[in-house]
Design an enzyme around this catalytic site. Structure first.
Site, short mmCIF file in Angstrom:
data_model
loop_
_atom_site.label_atom_id
_atom_site.label_comp_id
_atom_site.label_asym_id
_atom_site.label_seq_id
_atom_site.Cartn_x
_atom_site.Cartn_y
_atom_site.Cartn_z
CB SER A 45 16.85 -12.70 8.41
OG SER A 45 15.75 -13.10 7.66
CE1 TYR B 238 14.99 -16.38 10.01
CE2 TYR B 238 16.28 -17.24 11.67
CZ TYR B 238 16.15 -16.63 10.70
OH TYR B 238 17.14 -16.13 9.98
CE LYS C 189 18.52 -14.43 12.81
NZ LYS C 189 20.14 -14.58 13.09
C1 WQD Z 1 11.84 -19.68 -0.83
C2 WQD Z 1 10.52 -19.78 -2.07
C3 WQD Z 1 8.61 -21.04 -0.86
C4 WQD Z 1 10.77 -25.10 -0.58
C5 WQD Z 1 14.71 -18.05 3.70
C6 WQD Z 1 14.91 -18.72 4.91
C7 WQD Z 1 14.83 -17.49 6.03
C8 WQD Z 1 15.67 -16.20 5.78
C9 WQD Z 1 15.10 -15.94 4.28
C10 WQD Z 1 17.97 -16.03 6.49
C11 WQD Z 1 9.06 -19.43 -1.13
C12 WQD Z 1 9.42 -21.56 -2.23
C13 WQD Z 1 10.62 -23.66 -0.87
C14 WQD Z 1 9.95 -25.86 -1.35
C15 WQD Z 1 8.91 -24.14 -2.74
N1 WQD Z 1 16.98 -16.38 5.58
N2 WQD Z 1 9.59 -23.33 -1.84
N3 WQD Z 1 9.24 -25.52 -2.51
O1 WQD Z 1 11.09 -18.73 2.95
O2 WQD Z 1 12.16 -16.97 1.68
O3 WQD Z 1 13.14 -17.91 3.99
O4 WQD Z 1 15.17 -16.97 3.37
O5 WQD Z 1 17.55 -15.71 7.47
O6 WQD Z 1 15.54 -17.79 7.22
O7 WQD Z 1 14.06 -19.57 5.54
O8 WQD Z 1 13.25 -19.07 1.59
O9 WQD Z 1 13.93 -21.31 0.35
O10 WQD Z 1 12.30 -21.53 2.27
O11 WQD Z 1 11.31 -20.53 0.22
O12 WQD Z 1 8.06 -23.63 -3.80
O13 WQD Z 1 10.17 -27.31 -1.18
O14 WQD Z 1 10.48 -21.31 -2.06
O15 WQD Z 1 7.35 -21.14 -1.18
O16 WQD Z 1 8.20 -18.92 -1.92
P1 WQD Z 1 12.18 -18.24 2.36
P2 WQD Z 1 12.53 -20.66 1.12
#
Ligand code: WQD
Length: 351
Positions: A126, A151, A155
């Site tokens: 990741s 998490y 990884k």
């Molecule tokens: C993306 C953006 C939030 C929800 C994910 C996986 C992690 C890894 C990388 C595989 C952030 C914003 C989110 C909401 C929001 N993948 N958001 N409101 O944190 O980049 O990590 O991808 O391993 O496992 O978790 O992804 O989709 O949670 O957030 O504003 O209700 O969307 O703050 O900026 P993230 P995400």
């Protein structure tokens, strides 16, 4: 046909990867204990490929049960390892549960890989291993920073276990660092089935748009970015899936220069949360009701990939754009609502 073992084959990326493997002539079996999934996606997978993939309902933390699958399938030539807990927020609340699951399962699988001399192994890693990068886009040589969550730490540990075990194993390895996998297979027969309230942005968008959860909260718009919201590299799950097939073929053809090769899987385009919302509205015609809330702990300000290595060495081509990612995610959300109505939400993951 070359036989591939996919762990986590009933899951989101696992199911999409199995479709791509079958379409590229591989035979596939799955190990998935369905603790975070159901065979629901195997049915969709069968509709796409015409093949009912055999799933061994085995917990990889049980070495004997895992080894029994290899004894029954001595002709496995490659392993693609997805099965792990992967919710960033949950890992902060229950770190020991994450260490107790994600690490022993990998070690057991590697012990079987070594005992049965499986030639090729692809590890689901990741972009979280980069932490909060000092420079973007990140390349495979960018430094890994302290993990932002347990998490992400599992990884990082997983990659190190493979790096330190590979010199005494005959197996060739690939580590695939996903950025943000989103969307659903174009057939809309498979897609993402988040457990409970979705933590990730795109399922949160589609579930709030369909009225399953309250209006979306944007976690902060006061970041040092072009519009104040976080920047990420959203990549269609089917593009991610195909990279796994290319990875196995890359190893089969002996193209790797090192026993462990690392590839970033992202589009190379940074997209902000507000831009993602705009793409959703444009591609689906749905007006999204959202409000700005406080920042979310652990969020990286901005990260996106330099994907040149995957493009040049794997021959990987990005097929799906942001609008298609959003449209397929929405079409899938609509479909499972219909299915939910049809099957009376018998599927625990749909509640
Ligand atoms: C993306 C953006 C939030 C929800 C994910 C996986 C992690 C890894 C990388 C595989 C952030 C914003 C989110 C909401 C929001 N993948 N958001 N409101 O944190 O980049 O990590 O991808 O391993 O496992 O978790 O992804 O989709 O949670 O957030 O504003 O209700 O969307 O703050 O900026 P993230 P995400």
């Amino acid at each position: 046909m070359s036989k591939i073992l996919v762990t986590g084959g009933c899951g989101y990326i696992g199911a999409h990867t199995i479709v791509d493997l079958i379409e590229n002539g591989f035979e596939v079996i799955s190990i998935d204990d369905n603790s975070r999934s159901t065979p629901f996606l195997l049915t969709g997978l069968e509709k796409i490929t015409g093949i009912r993939v055999k799933n061994y309902k085995v917990n990889l933390c049980d070495f004997d049960d895992t080894r029994a699958v290899f004894q029954e399938n001595p002709d496995i030539i490659g392993i693609i390892h997805f099965a792990a807990y992967k919710a960033v927020g949950e890992s902060v609340e229950k770190p020991l549960m994450y260490f107790d699951n994600n690490i022993p399962s990998l070690v057991n699988l590697l012990k079987c890989t070594d005992e049965f001399k499986v030639p090729y192994f692809v590890f689901s890693s990741s972009c979280t291993v980069y932490g909060n990068p000092d420079h973007i886009p990140v390349t495979e040589q960018s430094p890994t920073k302290p993990a932002e969550s347990p998490y992400g730490l599992t990884k990082q540990i997983g990659e190190l276990i493979i790096q330190q075990s590979s010199p005494v194993m005959d197996t060739q390895f690939i580590l695939l660092r996903y950025f943000n996998p989103v969307g659903a297979h174009p057939s809309i027969h498979i897609g993402e089935l988040p457990l409970g309230k979705p933590a990730n942005l795109v399922p949160a968008i589609t579930q709030s748009a369909i009225g399953k959860i309250p209006a979306l909260t944007v976690f902060g718009n006061d970041y040092p970015t072009r519009d104040g919201s976080n920047i990420r590299d959203y990549i269609h799950v089917s593009d991610i899936a195909h990279a796994h097939t290319l990875g196995i073929q890359f190893l089969e053809n002996g193209k790797n220069n090192n026993k462990v090769e690392i590839f970033n899987l992202g589009t190379g385009n940074g997209v902000s949360v507000l831009e993602a919302i705009k793409a959703f509205e444009e591609s689906t015609g749905q007006k999204l009701d959202y409000h700005i809330g406080p920042r979310r702990a652990g969020d990286v300000v901005a990260i996106y990939a330099n994907n040149e290595k995957a493009v040049t060495e794997l021959g990987w081509e990005i097929k799906y754009d942001l609008n298609t990612m959003m449209k397929t995610a929405w079409d899938w959300e609509v479909k499972i609502k219909e299915d939910e109505l049809l099957i009376g939400s018998q599927n625990p993951l749909l509640n």
